[in-house]
Design an enzyme around this catalytic site. Structure first.
Site, PDB file in Angstrom:
ATOM      1  N   LYS A  68     -24.197   2.359   3.828  1.00 14.59           N
ATOM      2  CA  LYS A  68     -23.952   1.747   2.598  1.00 14.59           C
ATOM      3  C   LYS A  68     -25.269   1.631   1.636  1.00 14.59           C
ATOM      4  CE  LYS A  68     -24.667  -3.150   4.510  1.00 14.59           C
ATOM      5  NZ  LYS A  68     -25.793  -3.226   3.837  1.00 14.59           N
ATOM      6  N   THR A  69     -26.471   1.233   2.350  1.00 10.31           N
ATOM      7  CA  THR A  69     -27.643   1.223   1.469  1.00 10.31           C
ATOM      8  C   THR A  69     -28.027   2.555   1.031  1.00 10.31           C
ATOM      9  OG1 THR A  69     -28.444  -0.456   3.014  1.00 10.31           O
ATOM     10  CG2 THR A  69     -30.027   0.498   1.548  1.00 10.31           C
ATOM     11  N   ASP A 105     -24.855  -6.322  -2.744  1.00  9.76           N
ATOM     12  CA  ASP A 105     -24.794  -5.475  -1.381  1.00  9.76           C
ATOM     13  C   ASP A 105     -24.314  -7.024  -0.549  1.00  9.76           C
ATOM     14  OD1 ASP A 105     -25.029  -4.271   0.920  1.00  9.76           O
ATOM     15  OD2 ASP A 105     -27.141  -4.717   1.236  1.00  9.76           O
ATOM     16  N   GLU A 106     -23.741  -6.557   0.841  1.00 10.89           N
ATOM     17  CA  GLU A 106     -23.232  -7.693   1.619  1.00 10.89           C
ATOM     18  C   GLU A 106     -22.109  -8.570   0.733  1.00 10.89           C
ATOM     19  OE1 GLU A 106     -23.553  -7.018   4.720  1.00 10.89           O
ATOM     20  OE2 GLU A 106     -25.411  -6.298   5.117  1.00 10.89           O
ATOM     21  N   GLN A 109     -17.447  -8.024   8.835  1.00 11.30           N
ATOM     22  CA  GLN A 109     -18.892  -8.477   9.288  1.00 11.30           C
ATOM     23  C   GLN A 109     -19.189  -9.924   8.411  1.00 11.30           C
ATOM     24  OE1 GLN A 109     -21.995  -5.231   9.710  1.00 11.30           O
ATOM     25  NE2 GLN A 109     -20.384  -4.050   8.632  1.00 11.30           N
ATOM     26  N   ARG A 121     -24.632  -3.352  16.310  1.00  8.22           N
ATOM     27  CA  ARG A 121     -25.850  -2.955  16.334  1.00  8.22           C
ATOM     28  C   ARG A 121     -26.588  -2.094  17.247  1.00  8.22           C
ATOM     29  NH1 ARG A 121     -25.860  -4.223  11.736  1.00  8.22           N
ATOM     30  NH2 ARG A 121     -23.512  -4.252  12.287  1.00  8.22           N
TER      31      ARG A 121
END
Length: 741
Positions: free
Chosen positions: A34-35, A221-222, A252, A612
């Site tokens: 995503k980044t 973002d997020e 998430q 993770r």
């Protein structure tokens, strides 16, 4: 350039990068790049669509994420990236309020109070409102006020929206006094940064139009972590051009406890009916086995968006599920496995992370690491900027910057000791309130003239002399602050205050002096960046200190095992991950098991932890555990309570698991079929000799079953053959553990 920009993106990433106009929702699963998409989309807007970089703003939640985004933009765009605004929500709001906050009555030199400062001010507000903090804990009152602010409720709006409960009346009284005190001190807390920015944009048309025109493209973002006030800010900024791109994953969303609302991302399409939705489903981070296991864990949740995560990576190792006797055995097993990975497979200690649901779980791991000489870094312990010596220096800088900051002034008014004790402070405050002065103004007035306004100040000559010396010190430091960079100012404070000498001879002298030197070094970095404007360097440094988060200082180069909570692990990745305490009452947490929505969030938290891991994932549970270090309510074996496996473990296919402790049936909570007494894990039983106990585990051994039972009192844990044991089952399993599915 544009062709090269898109070359290494998958089809979904290309589509997200090239979708320019209108609302866009990018549902990005963990490890799906995503980044990379956000930064490539910004580069495409600039190089492919000729958008002015100054009209693009990208917002995220942590300084670490913002720095990573900035670094990637620099690599993609070179000097062009400098124009792009890349900030956290809070830092973006600070920049808006510094420039335009005066239009709603804010002092542009406001200080930002952290949680510690907030608690101090709440304590004073409760004292002045005659509310007993023992009956109404400060933290609970603070959380209630934070909840109100997150929902854009000031004291007046809170009064109209609240129920008629007495507790709400208590919260309102504290809220009103807290806001009044904070306003007098020209201070804002973290919640204020967003709510005040929203209020500014709503109330002042010219300011709203200025920022709406400037920000042609807004990327967030997020997005699943936004609360009501942050979403309101986003919609206000994007209202004119409607080029709002939000990136997130409802699977998430793990911060409801700090008012994040997963409904913001779930309802985005309802709020923007013309929005386009693009799914990023390919996971580049983890092995196939890890991704598949995580998918099975998250799939029972109902509040989701369709996103079929997959990986083209190798299958990798199977997941390892460990069952230990207690938390000490669990910690020993973790270190043994890490040692094996380092010695036999060439991994580093820094490749390994140990994650857990609550901070208290770190204790056993810390003890084990120290005992075996294993280097570790604890994320979320006493943070650098909360250490006493650092808080003291920050307080001096804050008072130099803003004389109305009474919380900071009270912290260092007699540090180092200078003859201004509690009685003197009480008299100064009483005198000042009678004259409408702040504490600093009162000290200054008393320093200039012992008598003011016809009232005699009840202070000794020695106290007045001490006050005069303090005021002379602050006047000198305030004058020098206009000329010196922040690092030089820190040096001057240390010299004039005698702070280094104050630390000498203490138990932590060496550590504290090292911390002071580190603090000075960080100030030097800001000073070098803003060498042409010394006064601004102080403001920028104080702002950066106030907005720091626990993971900002995470040093990837440090070869040490990372100990971190699951909440703090969001956004990070490690080759090897251990998740501890996968038990009912911990994960899901005991506060959540009666609420289906909270259980869904606990499931998401486990999912975040699992994803993770890049190469290896270890899951661990114990039969006994001491929770929170408090044994008052413990019934079994040395202050520990009996544990049952988490319901989430049953969602992982057995084919993905390499081993499950001593017995595959024990983790899945199944009973062993035999001719022995019908005893199952979780049953409460009674033995003629050992008394009452609880069944922790059952293992088939030939025609019999061996049960591990934790008995009350000195008997402790016993292993008993059920075929010959004089056992009586007291209650059924589902009655003993009604929340264990």
């Amino acid at each position: 350039m544009v062709t090269e920009l898109l070359r290494n993106l998958n089809p979904a990433q290309v589509e997200a990068t090239r979708t320019v106009d209108g609302p866009l929702l990018i549902v990005a699963g963990p490890g799906s790049g995503k980044t990379r998409v956000i930064t490539h989309r910004i580069a495409y807007l600039i190089n492919g669509c000729s958008i002015d970089p100054n009209r693009i703003v990208a917002v995220t939640f942590t300084n670490k994420a913002a720095r990573e985004m900035r670094t990637r933009l620099d690599n993609l765009l070179g000097e062009l990236s400098e124009g792009v605004i890349c900030k956290t929500f809070h830092s973006l709001c600070v920049s808006i309020l510094r420039v335009d906050g005066k239009k709603i009555g804010l002092d542009n030199s406001f200080v930002i109070y952290d949680d510690d400062d907030k608690s101090s001010l709440l304590k004073r507000a409760m004292e002045e409102a005659n509310i007993d903090p023992k009956q109404y804990p400060i933290r609970a009152i603070g959380n209630a006020i934070s909840d109100a602010k997150s929902n854009l409720l000031d004291p007046q709006a809170f009064a109209l929206s609240r129920s008629n409960s007495y507790y709400d009346e208590i919260v309102l009284r504290v809220y009103e006094r807290y806001e009044s005190l904070k306003s007098n001190m020209a201070a804002l807390d973290f919640d204020d940064l967003v709510t005040q920015a929203v209020g500014l944009l709503r109330q002042v048309t010219e300011v709203r139009e200025k920022y709406q025109e400037r920000y042609l493209h807004l990327l967030i973002d997020e997005f699943q972590d936004t609360n009501h006030s942050q979403y309101a800010l986003s919609r206000l900024l994007a209202d004119k051009h409607r080029n709002i791109c939000v990136v997130g994953d409802p699977d998430q969303s793990i911060y409801a406890w700090r008012n994040a609302d997963v409904g913001n991302i779930l309802s985005f399409q309802n709020n923007y009916p013309d929005s386009k939705v693009i799914n990023l489903e390919e996971n580049y981070r983890s092995t196939k086995n890890i991704v598949e296991a995580a998918k099975h864990v998250i799939s029972p949740n109902r509040n989701r968006l369709n996103n079929d995560l997959f990986s083209k990576n190798a299958d990798g190792c199977l997941l390892v599920v460990n069952e230990g006797h207690d938390e000490n055995e669990e910690a020993q097993w973790v270190l043994s496995e890490i040692d094996r990975l380092v010695r036999q497979e060439g991994l580093r200690f820094g490749d390994c992370a140990v994650m857990y649901r609550v901070n208290a779980q770190s204790r056993a791991m810390e003890d084990a690491c120290r005992r075996h000489g294993v280097s570790y870094r604890l994320i979320g312990g006493v943070r650098f900027y909360l250490r006493r010596e650092i808080k003291d220096l920050i307080a001096y800088l804050r008072v130099i910057h803003n004389r109305r900051d009474e919380i900071s002034l009270m912290r260092i008014i007699n540090v180092p000791p200078r003859g201004i004790g509690s009685r003197t402070i009480e008299e100064v405050r009483r005198w000042g309130e009678a004259h409408g002065f702040s504490v600093y103004e009162s000290l200054q007035a008393i320093s200039d003239d012992k008598e003011k306004g016809g009232l005699q100040v009840s202070l000794t000559g020695r106290a007045v002399s001490a006050i005069r010396r303090l005021m002379t010190l602050f006047e000198e430091l305030s004058c020098q602050a206009q000329l010196l960079g922040v690092s030089d100012l820190v040096d001057l404070v240390l010299e004039k205050v005698g702070y280094r000498e104050y630390l000498r001879g203490g138990e932590r002298e060496s550590e504290q002096l090292e911390n002071v030197q580190e603090f000075r070094g960080q100030a030097l970095e800001v000073q070098d960046l803003l060498s042409e404007n010394p006064a601004l360097s102080l403001e920028a440094f104080l702002e950066s200190v106030a907005l720091v988060s626990p993971v900002d200082g995470l040093n990837d180069a440090q070869d040490a095992v990372t100990l971190i909570t699951l909440h703090q692990a969001k956004g990070l990745e490690f080759p090897v991950v251990f998740i501890l305490g996968i038990e009912e009452g911990l994960l899901p947490h005991s506060r959540s098991i009666d609420d289906p929505l909270q259980v869904e969030e606990e499931r998401r938290l486990f999912y975040v932890g699992m994803t993770r891991a890049k190469e290896r994932l270890y899951l661990s549970r114990t039969f006994l555990r001491r929770i929170y270090g408090d044994s008052r309510n413990s019934q079994y074996s040395g202050g520990r309570t009996a544990r049952t496996p988490s319901r989430f473990l049953r969602d992982i296919p057995r084919s993905l698991i390499e081993k499950i402790g001593n017995d595959s049936n024990s983790t899945r909570g199944d009973s062993v079929e035999s001719d022995t007494p019908s005893i199952r894990v979780g049953d409460k039983v009674k033995h003629k000799t050992f008394g009452e106990g609880i069944v922790l585990n059952t293992i088939a051994t030939g025609d019999d079953v061996e049960a591990t039972i934790a008995f009350k009192g000195p008997s402790g844990v016993k292993r008993i053959m059920l075929g010959i044991a004089p056992l009586e089952k007291l209650i059924k399993k589902d009655e003993a553990f009604p929340n264990n599915e």
